[in-house]
Design a protein around this motif. Structure first.
Motif, PDB file in Angstrom:
ATOM      1  N   PRO A 313       1.635  11.773   1.543  1.00  0.00           N
ATOM      2  CA  PRO A 313       1.047  10.766   0.646  1.00  0.00           C
ATOM      3  C   PRO A 313      -0.314  11.155   0.065  1.00  0.00           C
ATOM      4  CG  PRO A 313       0.761  10.078   2.902  1.00  0.00           C
ATOM      5  CD  PRO A 313       1.582  11.317   2.953  1.00  0.00           C
ATOM      6  N   SER A 336       0.471   8.907  -3.046  1.00  0.00           N
ATOM      7  CA  SER A 336      -0.091   7.565  -3.229  1.00  0.00           C
ATOM      8  C   SER A 336      -1.583   7.617  -2.940  1.00  0.00           C
ATOM      9  CB  SER A 336       0.601   6.559  -2.300  1.00  0.00           C
ATOM     10  OG  SER A 336       0.527   6.963  -0.949  1.00  0.00           O
ATOM     11  N   ASP A 337      -2.276   8.375  -3.731  1.00  0.00           N
ATOM     12  CA  ASP A 337      -3.674   8.684  -3.470  1.00  0.00           C
ATOM     13  C   ASP A 337      -4.416   8.742  -4.797  1.00  0.00           C
ATOM     14  OD1 ASP A 337      -5.971   9.416  -2.164  1.00  0.00           O
ATOM     15  OD2 ASP A 337      -5.355  11.476  -1.733  1.00  0.00           O
ATOM     16  N   ASN A 358       4.619   8.852  -9.368  1.00  0.00           N
ATOM     17  CA  ASN A 358       3.989   8.756  -8.063  1.00  0.00           C
ATOM     18  C   ASN A 358       3.334   7.378  -7.972  1.00  0.00           C
ATOM     19  OD1 ASN A 358       4.164  11.495  -6.616  1.00  0.00           O
ATOM     20  ND2 ASN A 358       3.486  12.114  -8.651  1.00  0.00           N
ATOM     21  N   ASP A 359       2.486   7.182  -7.006  1.00  0.00           N
ATOM     22  CA  ASP A 359       1.703   5.950  -6.906  1.00  0.00           C
ATOM     23  C   ASP A 359       0.220   6.288  -6.994  1.00  0.00           C
ATOM     24  OD1 ASP A 359       3.673   3.943  -6.682  1.00  0.00           O
ATOM     25  OD2 ASP A 359       4.078   4.561  -4.625  1.00  0.00           O
ATOM     26  N   LYS A 361      -3.478   6.219  -7.991  1.00  0.00           N
ATOM     27  CA  LYS A 361      -4.326   5.067  -8.278  1.00  0.00           C
ATOM     28  C   LYS A 361      -5.610   5.506  -8.973  1.00  0.00           C
ATOM     29  CE  LYS A 361      -2.778   2.888  -3.947  1.00  0.00           C
ATOM     30  NZ  LYS A 361      -2.001   4.055  -3.490  1.00  0.00           N
ATOM     31  N   ASN A 382       2.708   5.428 -12.837  1.00  0.00           N
ATOM     32  CA  ASN A 382       1.762   5.433 -11.733  1.00  0.00           C
ATOM     33  C   ASN A 382       1.035   4.090 -11.709  1.00  0.00           C
ATOM     34  OD1 ASN A 382       1.591   8.141 -10.240  1.00  0.00           O
ATOM     35  ND2 ASN A 382       1.616   8.820 -12.369  1.00  0.00           N
ATOM     36  N   LYS A 383      -0.106   4.046 -11.059  1.00  0.00           N
ATOM     37  CA  LYS A 383      -0.911   2.811 -11.000  1.00  0.00           C
ATOM     38  C   LYS A 383      -2.309   3.059 -11.561  1.00  0.00           C
ATOM     39  CE  LYS A 383       1.635   0.901  -7.073  1.00  0.00           C
ATOM     40  NZ  LYS A 383       1.577   0.444  -5.660  1.00  0.00           N
TER      41      LYS A 383
END
Length: 836
Positions: A313, A336-337, A358-359, A361, A382-383
């Protein structure tokens, strides 16, 4: 037969004296002589088996050019005169076709044979090639060969290069090919080879390149421990399983490694790269690998493709050591990073960056970076959030979709005009469309701004984008009419302006310029007026959605003329749009290319230039079986018309049944009336059919039960009557498909039908008047005949029979007396009543 032909050729050679020596015995000087006659005849036999549409081999056999060594594609040994080289390859399409002649075996000294690009019409590779034992180069790629690879090719003990790629070969790879220890290159990509990779391939001591990609090979990746000179290994797009052998890390000369798109598993450690110091190309994508690498790996990669591998992650820190990459794809990698700050100092030679799915941020930093060329960048799904910052001015493709970016589109005005692809969909962007979009007119192919909060009118300057193929403005707050300047979009294939606040009439100029259009989506707007008949001339149209507007009037009869909806012809390429993911030169260059590393003759890699293309696949939201469904890769299969939720009236034209390939048809929630066309069964491929909430009347045609592919039917809330036609197809739908039709009966409804009335005879007006006249004529004739028969029947009886005559008149006298007495008594009673 072959032996007989060979003997004849040998006899001819003997009679003609053969080839005199090219050297004089006393001086040793070379003498010019013509080629061997039997080899000349063998080449002519080869030509006889080929169709030469461009006369490429026109000089073969020409009376003024008897020396076959001077023919096109033929090379001879300067000392012996034997034919040693035959190169008929073509990179300009198929100009030769036919089959491989067995007479090639009469060229015993042939060392180089290249028949690539000839259309061999799915013929097999002849076993006779195995007799060419001097052969060192055998290349028959892209030649429409079929069948299996002959195991007899193992007789070619001097073979250095074997290239049978891009054919339709099937079956296993012969194990005996591993006995050709002189092989330096094996190219067997793109056909249907199956089975395992021969383990003997790992023992070829001189092997430099091995390409077995795009087949159906299974089993594990063999150890290549003895192939120490291996520089290129491509096993991608097969069905390989198991782990990547640790011994791969001992291939110290390996520069290119691609095992993508298999079913490989396991953890990738530093040991897999322990001596790969010269590795520059790595593709492990689309497997189930998990990467656990330290920052001490020695290679400096130019291309890193790890899509769908597990890297997260946390953000992979080993990438910090890779500061020379030109291509990096770590999409869908479970990260997620936040992206560390050091990463955004991207290499100036960047060609493509993909961190999508991906996630990730956080916010993007300002990236006022300088790139030598024009790279593509994909940060979608993504975010990421906040305002879109300063981006590099040199970009060929930009995808920031499915994030949480906010603000306006003003940042686009700082990007150079080389942009070929722009996708900002599914964000929180607002404001108007800037006029600076027009500067992308030379290159922009796809523009996707859907699912935002953009507003205002569409500027006429948007019509400058003459190269545009796909336009998405869905789910925004755009207002006003569609500007006429959009008629410049002569290459446009997909238009989605749905779910906005557009008003006015549907433009009548659509037919004039948008001849390539296959999808037109204008749903959920405020369009009014009638349906323009010009739409009928869009011959490629197969997706039409005008639902949820304020359209009035009749459905034009010409709506039954949509050519693409009348046939089962499918074109999967219409839904994809090619764009440059990387542009290497400035816009004023005559050609736009991409730096690509291609294998060189010396075993290394050279720089070559070509356009690197990517594909954008269209997607559409379609009302499907009562709900909205998004179609993407299968969109080319959908042929649909949705004009529901308008104010259309009139009858449904019977011409609509001409659309025999139609799959979805929705005209619900209008004011259409009349009967359902009786030949509705011509829509044999119909899957979804919705006529609900209209004013259709009459019976449901029995032909509807013939639509065996129908899986969704809604006829509810109309004025249909009579019995629902029997048949498993119509009875399989629930009662809600027929509810709201009070005079409809039969399963699956609970209303029970009475006895079936005799079939009604439907006649025209003139026939009805004629039938009416005939009826009254028969009626009066019957009355007259009955009167005559009755009168003379009674009178005849009275005249001939006196007893009957006496009885009749006596009865009449008695009846007269009864009537008289009854009347008198009745009046006497009334008189007494009124007197009192």
């Amino acid at each position: 037969m072959f032996v007989f032909v060979s003997l004849l050729l040998c006899m001819g050679s003997f009679i003609n004296g053969g080839l005199t020596s090219r050297y004089k015995e006393d001086t040793g000087m070379m003498v010019t002589r013509s080629c061997y006659d039997e080899e000349r005849q063998a080449l002519l036999g080869l030509k006889a088996n080929l169709v030469d549409i461009n006369n490429t081999l026109n000089d073969w056999g020409h009376k003024e050019k008897n020396d076959c060594c001077q023919w096109t594609g033929v090379g001879c040994d300067v000392h012996t005169g034997h034919v040693t080289q035959l190169d008929l390859s073509s990179s300009y399409g198929y100009v030769l076709s036919g089959n491989i002649s067995s007479l090639l075996s009469l060229l015993p000294r042939l060392e180089y044979l290249d028949l690539s690009g000839i259309d061999f019409q799915f013929n097999n590779i002849p076993n006779s090639l195995s007799s060419l034992t001097d052969l060192r180069y055998l290349k028959i790629s892209n030649a429409n060969l079929s069948g299996s690879i002959p195991h007899q090719l193992a007789n070619l003990s001097n073979l250095l290069i074997l290239d049978l790629s891009n054919n339709f070969l099937s079956g296993p790879i012969p194990d005996s090919l591993g006995d050709l220890t002189s092989l330096t290159e094996i190219h067997l990509s793109t056909n249907r080879l199956e089975g395992v990779i021969p383990t003997s391939f790992g023992n070829l001591p001189r092997l430099i390149e091995l390409d077995l990609s795009r087949n159906l090979l299974n089993g594990s990746v063999p150890d290549f421990v003895r192939s120490t000179f291996l520089r290129q290994l491509d096993l991608s797009r097969n069905k390989l399983t198991g782990n990547l052998p640790n011994s791969t890390g001992k291939l110290s000369n390996l520069r290119y490694l691609d095992v993508s798109s298999n079913s490989l598993t396991g953890v990738i450690y530093d040991v897999h790269f322990q001596t790969l110091d010269v590795l520059i190309y790595l593709d492990l994508s689309f497997n189930s690998f998990e990467l656990n690498l330290s920052s001490n790996i020695g290679f400096k990669l130019l291309t890193i493709k790890l899509q769908s591998c597990k890297l997260g992650p946390t953000f992979p820190m080993w990438i910090q050591t890779q500061r020379q990459f030109a291509y990096l794809d770590i999409s869908n990698a479970g990260i997620s990073d936040h992206v560390p700050g050091w990463f955004w100092d991207l290499p100036p030679r960047l060609r493509f960056l993909n961190l999508s799915s991906n996630d990730i941020k956080g916010m993007l930093p300002d990236m006022a970076l300088f790139f030598e060329d024009y790279p593509g960048m994909d940060l979608s799904n993504n975010k990421l959030e906040g305002m879109i910052p300063l981006l590099p001015s040199k970009l060929a493709a930009l995808n920031l979709s499915r994030n949480r970016f906010s603000g306006t589109l003003s940042f686009l005005c700082r990007i150079d005009a080389a942009l070929t692809f722009l996708d900002l969909s599914s964000n929180l962007l607002s404001g108007n469309l800037p006029d600076c979009l027009k500067k992308f007119y030379k290159r922009l192919v796809v523009l996707n701004l859907s699912n935002n909060s953009l507003s205002g009118e569409i500027p006429s300057s948007l019509g400058f984008l003459s190269e545009l193929q796909a336009l998405y403005l869905r789910r925004n707050a755009f207002v006003g009419e569609v500007p006429t300047s959009l008629n410049n979009y002569t290459k446009l294939r997909f238009v989605d302006l749905g779910e906005n606040k557009f008003s006015g009439n549907i433009p009548a100029w659509i037919e004039e310029t948008l001849s390539e259009l296959y999808a037109l989506v204008l749903r959920s707007n405020r369009f009014n007026g009638s349906l323009p008949s010009q739409i009928c001339f869009l011959n490629n149209l197969q997706l039409l959605d005008l639902s949820n507007n304020m359209l009035v009037g009749n459905i034009p009869r010409c709506f039954g003329n949509f050519t693409a909806m009348a046939t089962r012809r499918f074109q999967d390429d219409i839904t994809s749009h090619s764009y440059s993911s990387y542009v290497a030169t400035l816009l004023n260059a005559t050609s736009l290319g991409a730096t690509k590393y291609c294998p060189g003759k010396d075993g290394g890699f050279v720089t070559c230039f070509t356009d690197e293309e990517a594909l954008f696949i269209d997607n559409a939201l379609v009302a499907w079986k009562g709900t909205q469904r998004q179609f993407e890769r299968g969109l080319y299969l959908l042929k649909s018309i949705d004009i529901s939720s308008n104010k259309l009236y009139g009858k449904l034209p019977s011409e609509m049944t001409n659309l025999r390939a139609l799959i979805s048809f929705n005209i619900s929630n209008n004011k259409l009336y009349g009967e359902i066309p009786k030949h509705i069964d011509q829509l044999r491929y119909l899957d979804t059919f919705d006529l609900s909430r209209n004013e259709f009347s009459g019976n449901i045609p029995s032909s509807l039960s013939q639509l065996t592919l129908l899986s969704y039917l809604n006829l509810s809330y109309n004025n249909l009557s009579g019995r629902i036609p029997t048949g498993t197809q119509l009875q399989s739908f629930g009662y809600t498909s027929y509810s709201g039709n009070p005079q409809l009966c039969g399963p699956p409804l609970i209303q029970i039908c009475g006895p079936s009335p005799p079939p009604a005879i439907v006649v025209g007006k003139k026939d009805a008047e004629k039938d009416g006249d005939e009826f009254w004529k028969s009626y009066y004739t019957g009355i007259g005949t009955g009167f005559v028969v009755g009168f003379w029947g009674i009178c005849g009886v009275l005249f001939l029979n006196h007893q009957c005559r006496y009885f009749l008149f006596a009865s009449l006298n008695s009846m007269k007396d009864w009537i008289h007495i009854t009347t008198a008594l009745h009046f006497q009673s009334l008189h007494k009543k009124f007197r009192w």
